[in-house]
Design an enzyme around this catalytic site. Structure first.
Site, mmCIF file in Angstrom:
data_model
loop_
_atom_site.group_PDB
_atom_site.id
_atom_site.type_symbol
_atom_site.label_atom_id
_atom_site.label_comp_id
_atom_site.label_asym_id
_atom_site.label_seq_id
_atom_site.Cartn_x
_atom_site.Cartn_y
_atom_site.Cartn_z
ATOM 1 N N GLU A 291 1.544 -5.970 10.706
ATOM 2 C CA GLU A 291 1.076 -4.595 10.926
ATOM 3 C C GLU A 291 1.908 -4.016 12.059
ATOM 4 O O GLU A 291 1.806 -4.458 13.207
ATOM 5 C CB GLU A 291 -0.417 -4.592 11.273
ATOM 6 C CG GLU A 291 -1.311 -5.193 10.193
ATOM 7 C CD GLU A 291 -1.447 -4.289 8.975
ATOM 8 O OE1 GLU A 291 -1.004 -3.123 9.025
ATOM 9 O OE2 GLU A 291 -2.035 -4.749 7.970
ATOM 10 N N GLU B 246 1.816 3.398 3.214
ATOM 11 C CA GLU B 246 2.416 2.721 4.368
ATOM 12 C C GLU B 246 3.938 2.840 4.252
ATOM 13 O O GLU B 246 4.617 1.957 3.738
ATOM 14 C CB GLU B 246 1.944 1.270 4.424
ATOM 15 C CG GLU B 246 0.420 1.181 4.592
ATOM 16 C CD GLU B 246 -0.104 -0.239 4.613
ATOM 17 O OE1 GLU B 246 0.703 -1.189 4.538
ATOM 18 O OE2 GLU B 246 -1.340 -0.408 4.698
ATOM 19 N N HIS C 115 0.864 -1.181 0.000
ATOM 20 C CA HIS C 115 0.000 0.000 0.000
ATOM 21 C C HIS C 115 0.903 1.234 0.000
ATOM 22 O O HIS C 115 1.806 1.349 0.827
ATOM 23 C CB HIS C 115 -0.919 0.006 1.222
ATOM 24 C CG HIS C 115 -1.898 -1.127 1.235
ATOM 25 N ND1 HIS C 115 -2.057 -1.964 2.316
ATOM 26 C CD2 HIS C 115 -2.756 -1.557 0.278
ATOM 27 C CE1 HIS C 115 -2.987 -2.868 2.038
ATOM 28 N NE2 HIS C 115 -3.423 -2.646 0.810
ATOM 29 N N HIS D 261 3.656 -3.953 6.851
ATOM 30 C CA HIS D 261 2.607 -2.965 6.646
ATOM 31 C C HIS D 261 2.504 -2.032 7.839
ATOM 32 O O HIS D 261 3.083 -2.281 8.913
ATOM 33 C CB HIS D 261 1.242 -3.662 6.485
ATOM 34 C CG HIS D 261 1.062 -4.394 5.201
ATOM 35 N ND1 HIS D 261 0.261 -3.930 4.180
ATOM 36 C CD2 HIS D 261 1.566 -5.574 4.774
ATOM 37 C CE1 HIS D 261 0.282 -4.789 3.172
ATOM 38 N NE2 HIS D 261 1.071 -5.797 3.508
#
Length: 341
Positions: A227, A68, A65, A163
């Site tokens: 994450e 990010e 993404h 991420h």
């Protein structure tokens, strides 16, 4: 417009060269203790000189993404220090910067969410720029694992897809472990994540379109979507908050993961999911500032969409990745429950 640059730029700033759309010439060159190979935009491979005694074949992906940015900076620093000889690496490594054009524009994606496109799902989106990129990333990762030279001992296949999340989280760092048909989770890997500061692991129980699922399902790699914090622009990241993962990766590049037994992260399983089914009628009944892993009691109505209602069915369900702005047919939130010891 692309322009070439010399390999020694890697010791300074591979990320800046990527953002400036510079290409690499030559495409293969010697490094400290091994050699580099530039495969294409955002794809860089390292191989140690002693391939027979390497301890892992590792894919590090980031920037899937484009908003990010912190994991991209972390990987850039690893490349810089490895190229400068400041970091020892006895593993074979493929660095993949997932969506370069989205990174340049600080957009999450250009046409479609790239992390819903893998394991062949890109074929359902002809004309999407992310579909073409997903196919290319799949080819690079597949070639990397399939072309692995023989080793003196069994070499684990690893893939960490780094991420950051749109929302804050009750667990600042958490991992998603892709579905495995045999449901055999690697507890040594989860213990390593805990030592890197990852406090929770979500065990997926069905196939998905994520990059980590692709490498897990196609090659049996121990793969995770990690994450590691919150979405921020380049220049706004406090990289000290990523020091646990940075140090863990540096240690892993130099030597096999420590097998010392440690407490495992808290583990969760999926209890349900909210899917957007219409443009006008869909409503997610939670505030915009609700964090990932916020718990809701039984009976809470979390979403409505015409006649559809998502009602919490268990004593307590936690929401992860709530996003009312997803496209039709896509997941607008996961509901998870903790697996008690």
């Amino acid at each position: 417009m692309t322009s070439p640059f010399a390999p020694d730029l890697l010791t300074r700033d591979f990320l800046n060269a990527l953002l400036q759309q510079q290409t690499h010439q030559p495409q293969r060159w010697a490094g400290h203790g091994g050699h580099w190979q530039w495969l294409g935009e955002g794809a860089l491979q390292w191989e140690p000189a002693d391939l027979a005694h390497r301890h892992a074949d590792l894919v590090l992906s980031c920037g899937i993404h484009g908003d990010e940015t912190a994991p991209v900076e972390v990987c850039n620093h690893l490349i810089r220090d490895l190229a400068a000889g400041h970091l020892s690496c006895r593993a074979r490594v493929l660095f993949l910067f997932g969506n370069p054009e989205a990174l340049r524009q600080h957009r999450r994606y250009l046409d479609d969410d790239l992390n819903r496109m893998f394991d062949g799902r890109h074929q359902q989106h002809p004309g999407s720029r992310e579909a073409a990129r997903a196919a290319q990333l799949e080819r690079w990762l597949s070639a990397f694992f399939m072309a692995a030279p023989a080793a003196a001992h069994a070499v684990p296949l690893l893939h960490y897809d780094l991420h950051t999340a749109i929302r804050g989280s009750r667990f600042e760092r958490f991992a998603l472990y892709p579905y495995r048909a045999d449901l055999q989770w690697n507890e040594q890997q989860m213990a390593w994540l805990q030592r890197c500061g990852v406090d929770a692991v979500l065990l997926n129980e069905k196939p998905a379109g994520t990059f980590s699922y692709f490498s897990s399902s196609r090659f049996g790699a121990d793969a995770f979507t990690l994450e590691l914090g919150k979405v921020r622009r380049f220049g706004e990241n406090d990289l000290s908050r990523f020091s646990g993962m940075d140090q863990g990766l540096r240690a892993l590049l130099a030597a096999p993961a420590d097998s010392t037994t440690t407490p495992l992260p808290r583990r969760f399983r999926v209890a349900g999911e909210i899917v957007r089914q219409s443009e006008a009628g869909f409503q997610l009944h939670i505030p915009d500032d609700v964090e990932n892993f916020t718990a809701f009691p039984r009976g809470t109505v979390l979403a409505t969409d015409g006649d559809y209602r998502y009602v919490v069915a268990q004593d307590e369900e936690c929401i992860v990745f709530p996003n009312p702005k997803v496209k039709l047919g896509l997941r607008a939130g996961l509901l998870v429950v903790e697996i008690k010891p």
